[in-house]
Scaffold this motif. Structure first.
Motif, PDB file in Angstrom:
ATOM      1  N   ALA A  17       0.783  -1.035  -0.017  1.00 30.66           N
ATOM      2  CA  ALA A  17      -0.077  -0.053  -0.016  1.00 30.66           C
ATOM      3  C   ALA A  17       1.134   1.185  -0.054  1.00 30.66           C
ATOM      4  O   ALA A  17       0.646   2.336  -0.644  1.00 30.66           O
ATOM      5  CB  ALA A  17      -0.915  -0.225   1.196  1.00 30.66           C
ATOM      6  N   CYS A  18       2.058   1.389   0.718  1.00 31.66           N
ATOM      7  CA  CYS A  18       2.762   2.479   0.731  1.00 31.66           C
ATOM      8  C   CYS A  18       3.539   2.730  -0.402  1.00 31.66           C
ATOM      9  O   CYS A  18       3.559   3.797  -1.137  1.00 31.66           O
ATOM     10  CB  CYS A  18       4.069   2.274   1.795  1.00 31.66           C
ATOM     11  SG  CYS A  18       3.330   2.357   3.498  1.00 31.66           S
ATOM     12  N   GLU A  19       3.860   1.416  -1.313  1.00 32.96           N
ATOM     13  CA  GLU A  19       4.656   1.649  -2.448  1.00 32.96           C
ATOM     14  C   GLU A  19       3.559   2.268  -3.695  1.00 32.96           C
ATOM     15  O   GLU A  19       4.089   3.242  -4.407  1.00 32.96           O
ATOM     16  CB  GLU A  19       5.226   0.167  -3.032  1.00 32.96           C
ATOM     17  CG  GLU A  19       6.167  -0.326  -2.104  1.00 32.96           C
ATOM     18  CD  GLU A  19       7.477   0.538  -2.336  1.00 32.96           C
ATOM     19  OE1 GLU A  19       8.267   0.161  -3.274  1.00 32.96           O
ATOM     20  OE2 GLU A  19       7.936   1.412  -1.510  1.00 32.96           O
ATOM     21  N   LEU A  20       2.328   1.959  -3.536  1.00 35.88           N
ATOM     22  CA  LEU A  20       1.380   2.338  -4.385  1.00 35.88           C
ATOM     23  C   LEU A  20       1.111   3.743  -4.133  1.00 35.88           C
ATOM     24  O   LEU A  20       0.705   4.636  -4.897  1.00 35.88           O
ATOM     25  CB  LEU A  20       0.190   1.377  -4.327  1.00 35.88           C
ATOM     26  CG  LEU A  20       0.287  -0.083  -4.839  1.00 35.88           C
ATOM     27  CD1 LEU A  20      -0.868  -1.022  -4.370  1.00 35.88           C
ATOM     28  CD2 LEU A  20       0.629  -0.159  -6.469  1.00 35.88           C
ATOM     29  N   GLY A  21       0.642   3.833  -2.843  1.00 36.04           N
ATOM     30  CA  GLY A  21       0.495   5.426  -2.257  1.00 36.04           C
ATOM     31  C   GLY A  21       1.473   6.449  -2.872  1.00 36.04           C
ATOM     32  O   GLY A  21       1.281   7.493  -3.176  1.00 36.04           O
ATOM     33  N   LEU A  22       2.824   5.943  -2.909  1.00 37.18           N
ATOM     34  CA  LEU A  22       3.826   6.734  -3.179  1.00 37.18           C
ATOM     35  C   LEU A  22       4.114   7.238  -4.764  1.00 37.18           C
ATOM     36  O   LEU A  22       4.693   8.326  -4.838  1.00 37.18           O
ATOM     37  CB  LEU A  22       5.043   5.916  -2.606  1.00 37.18           C
ATOM     38  CG  LEU A  22       6.562   6.868  -2.715  1.00 37.18           C
ATOM     39  CD1 LEU A  22       6.496   7.705  -1.655  1.00 37.18           C
ATOM     40  CD2 LEU A  22       7.697   5.735  -2.604  1.00 37.18           C
ATOM     41  N   ARG A  23       2.991   6.530  -5.389  1.00 38.04           N
ATOM     42  CA  ARG A  23       3.075   6.778  -6.688  1.00 38.04           C
ATOM     43  C   ARG A  23       1.778   7.263  -7.297  1.00 38.04           C
ATOM     44  O   ARG A  23       1.291   7.502  -8.369  1.00 38.04           O
ATOM     45  CB  ARG A  23       3.567   5.566  -7.663  1.00 38.04           C
ATOM     46  CG  ARG A  23       4.777   5.096  -7.430  1.00 38.04           C
ATOM     47  CD  ARG A  23       6.004   6.049  -7.442  1.00 38.04           C
ATOM     48  NE  ARG A  23       5.967   6.337  -8.817  1.00 38.04           N
ATOM     49  CZ  ARG A  23       6.700   6.095  -9.699  1.00 38.04           C
ATOM     50  NH1 ARG A  23       7.383   4.831  -9.608  1.00 38.04           N
ATOM     51  NH2 ARG A  23       6.854   6.535 -11.007  1.00 38.04           N
ATOM     52  N   GLY A  24       1.018   7.928  -6.096  1.00 37.87           N
ATOM     53  CA  GLY A  24      -0.179   8.492  -6.269  1.00 37.87           C
ATOM     54  C   GLY A  24      -1.473   7.556  -6.706  1.00 37.87           C
ATOM     55  O   GLY A  24      -2.595   8.161  -7.142  1.00 37.87           O
ATOM     56  N   CYS A  25      -1.378   6.419  -6.413  1.00 35.47           N
ATOM     57  CA  CYS A  25      -2.473   5.409  -6.497  1.00 35.47           C
ATOM     58  C   CYS A  25      -3.484   5.615  -5.645  1.00 35.47           C
ATOM     59  O   CYS A  25      -3.126   5.641  -4.273  1.00 35.47           O
ATOM     60  CB  CYS A  25      -2.100   3.872  -6.700  1.00 35.47           C
ATOM     61  SG  CYS A  25      -0.877   3.645  -8.252  1.00 35.47           S
ATOM     62  N   SER A  26      -4.982   5.344  -5.570  1.00 28.61           N
ATOM     63  CA  SER A  26      -5.933   5.084  -4.983  1.00 28.61           C
ATOM     64  C   SER A  26      -6.018   3.805  -4.435  1.00 28.61           C
ATOM     65  O   SER A  26      -6.150   2.881  -4.927  1.00 28.61           O
ATOM     66  CB  SER A  26      -7.137   5.676  -5.613  1.00 28.61           C
ATOM     67  OG  SER A  26      -8.270   5.331  -4.672  1.00 28.61           O
ATOM     68  N   GLU A 125       1.160   3.944   9.750  1.00 29.29           N
ATOM     69  CA  GLU A 125       1.218   5.255   9.765  1.00 29.29           C
ATOM     70  C   GLU A 125       1.538   5.939   8.446  1.00 29.29           C
ATOM     71  O   GLU A 125       1.343   7.123   8.077  1.00 29.29           O
ATOM     72  CB  GLU A 125       2.349   5.641  10.784  1.00 29.29           C
ATOM     73  CG  GLU A 125       1.644   5.476  12.425  1.00 29.29           C
ATOM     74  CD  GLU A 125       2.725   5.493  13.383  1.00 29.29           C
ATOM     75  OE1 GLU A 125       3.848   5.883  12.951  1.00 29.29           O
ATOM     76  OE2 GLU A 125       2.317   5.487  14.618  1.00 29.29           O
ATOM     77  N   ARG A 126       2.673   5.360   7.789  1.00 32.13           N
ATOM     78  CA  ARG A 126       3.218   5.889   6.447  1.00 32.13           C
ATOM     79  C   ARG A 126       2.151   5.766   5.312  1.00 32.13           C
ATOM     80  O   ARG A 126       1.902   6.652   4.659  1.00 32.13           O
ATOM     81  CB  ARG A 126       4.365   5.108   6.161  1.00 32.13           C
ATOM     82  CG  ARG A 126       4.738   5.483   4.665  1.00 32.13           C
ATOM     83  CD  ARG A 126       5.368   6.923   4.519  1.00 32.13           C
ATOM     84  NE  ARG A 126       6.404   7.200   5.422  1.00 32.13           N
ATOM     85  CZ  ARG A 126       7.830   6.982   5.103  1.00 32.13           C
ATOM     86  NH1 ARG A 126       8.420   6.530   3.980  1.00 32.13           N
ATOM     87  NH2 ARG A 126       8.515   7.317   6.093  1.00 32.13           N
ATOM     88  N   ALA A 127       1.380   4.658   5.610  1.00 33.18           N
ATOM     89  CA  ALA A 127       0.363   4.554   4.342  1.00 33.18           C
ATOM     90  C   ALA A 127      -0.816   5.499   4.515  1.00 33.18           C
ATOM     91  O   ALA A 127      -1.211   6.190   3.459  1.00 33.18           O
ATOM     92  CB  ALA A 127      -0.426   2.925   4.665  1.00 33.18           C
ATOM     93  N   VAL A 128      -1.055   5.618   5.651  1.00 34.00           N
ATOM     94  CA  VAL A 128      -2.322   6.838   5.992  1.00 34.00           C
ATOM     95  C   VAL A 128      -1.671   8.281   5.457  1.00 34.00           C
ATOM     96  O   VAL A 128      -2.536   9.060   4.790  1.00 34.00           O
ATOM     97  CB  VAL A 128      -2.636   6.855   7.626  1.00 34.00           C
ATOM     98  CG1 VAL A 128      -3.354   8.115   7.792  1.00 34.00           C
ATOM     99  CG2 VAL A 128      -3.377   5.627   7.872  1.00 34.00           C
ATOM    100  N   LYS A 129      -0.483   8.542   5.891  1.00 34.18           N
ATOM    101  CA  LYS A 129      -0.019   9.891   5.334  1.00 34.18           C
ATOM    102  C   LYS A 129       0.052  10.038   3.893  1.00 34.18           C
ATOM    103  O   LYS A 129       0.019  10.996   3.354  1.00 34.18           O
ATOM    104  CB  LYS A 129       1.381   9.968   5.779  1.00 34.18           C
ATOM    105  CG  LYS A 129       1.551  10.365   7.366  1.00 34.18           C
ATOM    106  CD  LYS A 129       3.152  10.386   7.848  1.00 34.18           C
ATOM    107  CE  LYS A 129       3.080  10.617   9.506  1.00 34.18           C
ATOM    108  NZ  LYS A 129       4.276  10.886   9.693  1.00 34.18           N
ATOM    109  N   LEU A 130       0.019   8.557   3.009  1.00 33.55           N
ATOM    110  CA  LEU A 130       0.347   8.621   1.607  1.00 33.55           C
ATOM    111  C   LEU A 130      -1.263   8.490   0.923  1.00 33.55           C
ATOM    112  O   LEU A 130      -1.490   8.416  -0.191  1.00 33.55           O
ATOM    113  CB  LEU A 130       1.008   7.433   1.056  1.00 33.55           C
ATOM    114  CG  LEU A 130       2.579   7.616   1.516  1.00 33.55           C
ATOM    115  CD1 LEU A 130       3.342   6.283   1.259  1.00 33.55           C
ATOM    116  CD2 LEU A 130       3.059   8.666   0.698  1.00 33.55           C
ATOM    117  N   GLY A 131      -2.238   8.707   1.903  1.00 32.77           N
ATOM    118  CA  GLY A 131      -3.611   8.738   1.378  1.00 32.77           C
ATOM    119  C   GLY A 131      -4.473   7.346   1.087  1.00 32.77           C
ATOM    120  O   GLY A 131      -5.384   7.329   0.755  1.00 32.77           O
TER     121      GLY A 131
END
Length: 491
Positions: A17-26, A125-131
C-alpha cells in the motif's frame, strides 16, 4: 472505485500500500481482524528477524529509521548476529563478511530483530500519510472480475477496483475465491508455540535444542516455548491446543518429565509448503503468504513477502498510471515465483534433516560439521540474507539483477537517500562521459546523480529500478545505446 484494493493489513499488504500510495494510486486496504494489534504480533511471540535485503528495502523508503526508533527493536549489526539452520545455531564469528556479494557499509544495521506489531505500526502510519484508506473487520467472501474491474465483497458491502491483491495470509480467501491453484507438499510435523510457565524451568535447555524426537525452543526470560512434533501434521489445527496436550508433546519431544503449570497463549503450525502456480489471474494478484506458505524455519516467510511487495509495487503503480512498458506487470510472477520456490525448498531441507529417523539424524550430523566451518556458516548466511538472490535480466554483468548496495558518492549522497520518492535512479560515476541527456529524457521516472563514489565496483554508471534492483551497469565509458535500451525495458 479505487485503483487497487489490497486484502490483508499485515506487513506485506501495508508495504505494498505504501509503494502504491507513493506513486499516487488510490488504495483501499481491507483487514479481517476487527482492530490492529494482538499478543501474537507483539513481543515475544511476534518477534521476527529482518535480513539485509529487507532492511535495505525499508531503508530506501525511509522506513528503517522509524522502525529502529520503536522501543524494543534492536539493530543487530552485521549478518550472523542471529540465526539458525534446522535448529543448529550459527556462530557469527564464522561468517566471512567479505564473501557476501556486493556489500557496502550502510547507515542502518544489516540485520534487525523486531516485532510484527512494530512493523505494522510504522507501515500503517506511513500508508495513511500517503492517502491510503485502511478498514478493519472486513472478511472477504466473494471475488468477481471482468476485463476492467474486480469486485470483492464481504456479504454486505462490495468494493470495486481496477486491481485486487491478496495479501491475506496462508489461508488466503482471495486465493481460494479467485481460483488460484496451490501446489506443494503436505506437512510432516505439527509445530506449537506458546507462552507458558514451567514448574521447573531449569529442566529445559535455553535456546534451540534438537532431540531424537524433534526440536524445542525455550526462552526462559519470556516464557516463550516452541515445539516440533513429527506426527505428520495430525493435530486438528481448528482448535486451540489444550495444556494437557501441549505438556504431552513437550515431554515426548524433549524426553523430559516437564510440567506446564500455566499456558497463557498457544497456537499450532505445520511445515506444509505450497505455492500458487501463478501469482496473477487476470486483475487479481497474490503476494506474501497468500502466494506461498512454508514452515517458519529460517525466518524466510516475512522476508520473502517484503521482497514480493517491493517488486510488485512499482510495477503495479506504473500499470495503474498507464506508464508501464508492455509486459512489465508479468515480470512480477517471472521474478518472484522462483524466489518463493527457493524459500519453500530452503525450509524443506531443514525439516528433512530434523526428522526423528536414523537416516535424517546421520545427515544432520554431517550438516552440523559443515556449519561449524567458516565456509559453511557463510554459505547459509549468504542465502538467508537475500543478498545472493539474482533476477535473470539477460545480462552477464555480475551486478545486474542483484539488489543494489548502498552506493555513497564522495559528496555524501547515498543511494537510499535518492530512492525515497519511489523512482528509479541513475548513478553516473564516470568523469569521462555524462549520461545527462538520456537521464533528462526520463526524469519523471528517474533521478540522476553524478560524481565519483567511495566504492563503484569498477563501474562507470548503474541504472537502478525503483525496487532497488540493478537493471543495467556499464564500465568506465558508459554505453549510451545499451543504457537507453535498459531504460525503455523498465520505464
Amino acid at each position: 472505485m479505487h485503483d487497487v484494493v489490497i486484502v490483508g493489513a499485515g506487513p506485506v499488504g501495508l508495504l505494498l500500500a505504501c509503494e502504491l500510495g507513493l506513486r499516487g494510486c488510490s488504495v483501499l486496504v481491507l483487514e479481517r481482524e476487527p482492530e490492529p494489534g494482538s499478543p501474537w504480533r507483539a513481543a515475544p511471540l511476534g518477534m521476527r528477524g529482518l535480513f539485509p535485503a529487507s532492511v535495505q528495502a525499508l531503508h530506501r523508503r525511509g522506513l528503517a529509521e522509524p522502525l529502529l526508533d520503536t522501543p524494543g527493536v534492536p539493530g543487530l549489526g552485521r549478518p550472523g548476529g542471529a540465526g539458525h539452520f534446522a535448529g543448529i545455531v550459527l556462530d557469527a564469528a564464522n561468517v566471512d563478511i567479505d564473501a557476501l556479494p556486493f556489500r557496502l557499509p550502510s547507515t542502518v544495521p544489516e540485520v534487525v530483530m523486531t516485532t510484527l506489531e512494530a512493523v505494522e505500526t510504522v507501515l500503517s502510519e506511513r500508508a495513511v500519510k500517503l492517502g491510503v484508506e485502511i478498514r478493519y473487520g472486513v472478511s472477504i467472501s466473494s471475488v468477481t472480475q471482468d476485463d476492467e474491474t474486480v469486485v470483492v465483497g464481504d456479504g454486505t458491502d462490495e468494493y470495486a477496483a481496477r486491481w485486487v491483491v491478496g495479501c491475506d495470509g496462508g489461508r488466503s480467501a482471495v486465493r481460494k475465491l479467485a481460483g488460484f491453484d496451490f501446489a506443494g507438499t503436505e506437512p510432516t510435523f505439527t509445530g506449537y508455540v506458546m507462552l507458558a510457565t514451567v514448574a521447573d524451568p531449569g529442566q529445559l535447555a535455553p535456546g534451540f535444542t534438537l532431540t531424537p524426537a524433534g526440536m524445542y525452543v525455550h526462552m526462559p526470560t519470556t516464557g516463550h516455548i516452541g515445539m516440533m512434533d513429527f506426527d505428520g501434521g495430525a493435530f486438528d489445527r481448528s482448535q486451540e491446543p489444550a495444556r494437557d496436550h501441549l505438556q504431552a508433546v513437550l515431554r515426548r519431544v524433549s524426553g523430559l518429565d516437564v510440567t506446564l503449570t500455566d499456558v497463557r497463549l498457544a497456537s499450532s503450525f505445520t511445515d506444509r509448503a505450497k505455492q500458487a502456480t501463478t501469482y496473477r489471474r487476470g486483475r487479481v494478484l497474490l503476494a506474501g503468504d497468500a502466494a506461498h506458505i512454508m514452515s517458519p524455519l529460517g525466518g524466510q516467510g516475512l522476508n520473502t513477502g517484503i521482497g514480493d511487495a517491493v517488486n510488485l509495487g512499482w510495477k503495479l503503480a506504473a500499470t495503474v498510471n498507464n506508464q508501464a512498458p508492455q509486459g512489465l506487470l508479468d515480470t512480477y510472477h517471472h521474478e518472484r515465483h522462483p524466489v518463493g520456490a527457493w524459500a519453500l525448498d530452503w525450509t524443506r531441507a531443514q525439516v528433512a534433516i530434523m526428522r526423528p529417523d536414523p537416516h535424517a539424524q546421520a545427515i544432520q550430523a554431517v550438516v552440523r560439521d559443515l556449519l561449524a566451518t567458516r565456509d559453511g556458516t557463510t554459505y547459509v548466511l549468504r542465502k538467508m540474507s537475500g543478498l545472493s538472490a539474482r533476477y535473470d535480466l539477460g545480462s552477464e554483468q555480475p551486478l545486474v539483477g542483484h539488489n543494489a548496495p548502498d552506493f555513497c558518492l564522495l559528496d555524501g549522497t547515498r543511494l537510499a537517500d535518492l530512492m525515497q520518492d519511489g523512482r528509479g535512479v541513475v548513478l553516473d560515476f564516470s568523469s569521462e562521459q555524462r549520461l545527462e541527456g538520456p537521464a533528462a529524457a526520463w526524469q519523471r521516472e528517474l533521478r540522476y546523480a553524478a560524481g565519483p563514489a567511495e566504492n563503484d565496483f569498477g563501474l562507470g554508471a548503474v541504472l537502478i529500478r525503483p525496487d532497488g534492483v540493478v537493471a543495467w551497469a556499464g564500465d568506465r565509458v558508459p554505453d549510451q545505446d545499451s543504457f537507453e535500451r535498459a531504460v525503455r525495458r523498465w520505464f
